[in-house]
Scaffold this active site. Structure first.
Site, PDB file in Angstrom:
ATOM      1  CG  HIS A  73     -25.568  -8.068  17.018  1.00 40.51           C
ATOM      2  ND1 HIS A  73     -24.649  -7.093  17.337  1.00 40.51           N
ATOM      3  CD2 HIS A  73     -24.926  -9.242  17.217  1.00 40.51           C
ATOM      4  CE1 HIS A  73     -23.517  -7.661  17.714  1.00 40.51           C
ATOM      5  NE2 HIS A  73     -23.660  -8.975  17.643  1.00 40.51           N
ATOM      6  CG  ASP A  75     -26.833  -4.279  19.312  1.00 44.56           C
ATOM      7  OD1 ASP A  75     -26.940  -5.222  18.498  1.00 44.56           O
ATOM      8  OD2 ASP A  75     -26.829  -4.436  20.549  1.00 44.56           O
ATOM      9  CG  ASP A 106     -19.547  -8.836  18.282  1.00 42.97           C
ATOM     10  OD1 ASP A 106     -20.480  -9.422  17.711  1.00 42.97           O
ATOM     11  OD2 ASP A 106     -19.473  -8.714  19.521  1.00 42.97           O
ATOM     12  CD  GLU A 139     -25.367 -10.350  20.719  1.00 44.80           C
ATOM     13  OE1 GLU A 139     -25.029 -11.477  21.114  1.00 44.80           O
ATOM     14  OE2 GLU A 139     -24.608  -9.356  20.782  1.00 44.80           O
ATOM     15  CD  GLU A 140     -22.407  -6.825  21.390  1.00 44.78           C
ATOM     16  OE1 GLU A 140     -22.318  -7.302  22.535  1.00 44.78           O
ATOM     17  OE2 GLU A 140     -21.701  -7.206  20.445  1.00 44.78           O
ATOM     18  CD  GLU A 168     -22.682 -12.842  17.872  1.00 43.50           C
ATOM     19  OE1 GLU A 168     -21.537 -12.421  18.131  1.00 43.50           O
ATOM     20  OE2 GLU A 168     -23.704 -12.159  18.024  1.00 43.50           O
ATOM     21  CG  HIS A 357     -16.990  -6.682  22.929  1.00 43.98           C
ATOM     22  ND1 HIS A 357     -17.790  -7.117  23.955  1.00 43.98           N
ATOM     23  CD2 HIS A 357     -17.722  -6.877  21.811  1.00 43.98           C
ATOM     24  CE1 HIS A 357     -18.942  -7.559  23.475  1.00 43.98           C
ATOM     25  NE2 HIS A 357     -18.920  -7.418  22.165  1.00 43.98           N
TER      26      HIS A 357
END
Length: 386
Positions: A73, A75, A106, A139-140, A168, A357
């Site tokens: 992903h 995003d 990520d 995805e997020e 991931e 994150h």
């Protein structure tokens, strides 16, 4: 963006290009264009698959089987406190050999690493089958217009993907120490108890929502869901919010709410757990003069890619680079692998996830290149086996 040749595709520089596109869900900010232009230059047939406001991409090199897919992903989660970052979160600066930026771990680095590994395989003419990329921008977020809809569309078209690697960040403490061969399922529930507001001195004229809510939560938390499952840790229920709005001390409120989440192993299905919530709501509502409503949302079912030729191949590819076989685990949160498993066996391999994150999310440049090497070994071993 300059067109890259096969020889010039650098995983670190491509990661930096991607980070400079601030693609906070649902914004794309040009990130998918970067991926598409890169893969087009490598000879991929690219299809943009937009659902709602979400940009998705399915790209395939070759038409023969088997088809090895990479999924990821573009995003990212929000920056948070921008002032707390040591560098601009989207500047993609390299400091002392470490790339700092939102998405560095990520998981924009994984997309770049697999693209670079694919470029090497294509240049060496070592792709006798097909390589595909399934990239989403959702995805997020709520994940409703991303991978799940692309998977549904590909299945309807009869597109065959034989195996999939998801990028991931799966490593736990050191690079390559862990890959994910499955994930626990996830279900959220919101419980709303509607009572009757009244004066605390006259409880017979009211229906306090606290009592049935407490009874229900106690019943849910008291039950031991299971003792684990082969390859999985025990399922766990966590209450994430309890609320009974009331500004007065002499008023019985008319409403109470709670939220909870269960991460569950294959001992359960999401629907079984949702039915259990409804049963406990009914039990808690006996002799209560109000109403209990439960709204359940199943984010994904538990799944496991059984140990076999594919898991052995990926573990061996990691060991080729690190010198040690990885742990095959199912821990952590959910990922888009929960949707892809409807198409084919899937395994997740990526960087160390400690800073994902977080403020100053970062990835050592050397580890990005080592991830490229791992992906290169996966591609080589995969097509050697066929």
């Amino acid at each position: 963006m300059p067109v890259r040749t096969l020889a010039a595709l650098d995983a670190v520089e491509l990661t930096r290009d991607l980070i400079r596109r601030p693609s906070v869900t649902p914004a794309d900010a040009g990130a998918m264009d970067v991926v598409q232009e890169t893969l087009t230059a490598l000879g991929f047939a690219c299809r943009r698959m937009k659902f709602g406001e979400i940009e998705n991409l399915y790209a395939r090199y070759g038409t023969a089987s088997p088809n090895l897919c990479f999924a990821g992903h573009t995003d990212v989660v929000p920056v948070g406190d921008a002032g707390a970052w040591s560098k601009d979160a989207f500047a993609a600066e390299v400091v002392d050999g470490v790339l700092i930026g939102r998405g560095s771990v990520d998981m924009k680095s994984a997309i770049a690493a697999f693209a670079a590994a694919t470029a090497e395989a294509i240049a060496a003419r070592k792709v006798p089958g097909s390589i595909s990329f399934l990239i989403t921008g959702d995805e997020e977020g709520v994940a409703t217009d991303g991978t799940t809809k692309v998977v549904d569309a590909l299945r309807a078209e009869g597109e065959v993907i034989d195996h999939c690697v998801v990028g991931e960040p799966t490593s736990a403490e050191t690079f390559g120490d862990m890959v994910k061969v499955g994930r626990r399922g996830s279900i959220n529930a919101e419980i709303v108890v509607e009572g009757i507001q009244g004066h605390v001195a006259y409880p017979h004229r009211a229906a306090n929502p606290a009592a049935p809510l407490i009874r229900m939560l106690t019943a849910l938390q008291t039950r031991v869901l299971d003792e684990g499952y082969p390859e999985f840790q025990p399922s766990n229920l966590e209450v994430t919010m309890i609320e009974m709005p009331n500004a007065a001390t002499n008023v019985i409120p008319g409403m109470a709410r709670a939220r909870l989440n269960i991460r569950f192993n294959p001992n359960h299905t999401g629907q079984q757990l949702a039915d259990w919530f409804d049963l406990e709501a009914w039990r808690a509502s006996v002799d209560f003069g109000g109403k209990i409503t439960v709204r359940s949302s199943i984010s994904g079912e538990a799944f496991l890619t059984e140990r076999g030729a594919f898991t052995d191949l990926v573990a061996a590819a990691v060991a080729d680079v690190t010198g040690q076989p990885p742990e095959l685990a199912t821990s952590g949160g959910t990922s888009d692998a929960r949707f892809i498993r409807a198409l084919c066996p899937v395994i997740e391999v990526g960087l160390v996830g400690k800073t994902m994150h977080q403020v100053d999310e970062r990835a050592p440049v050397d580890e990005i290149r080592r991830l490229q090497a791992v992906y290169g070994r996966i591609i080589a071993r995969y097509f050697d086996a066929t």
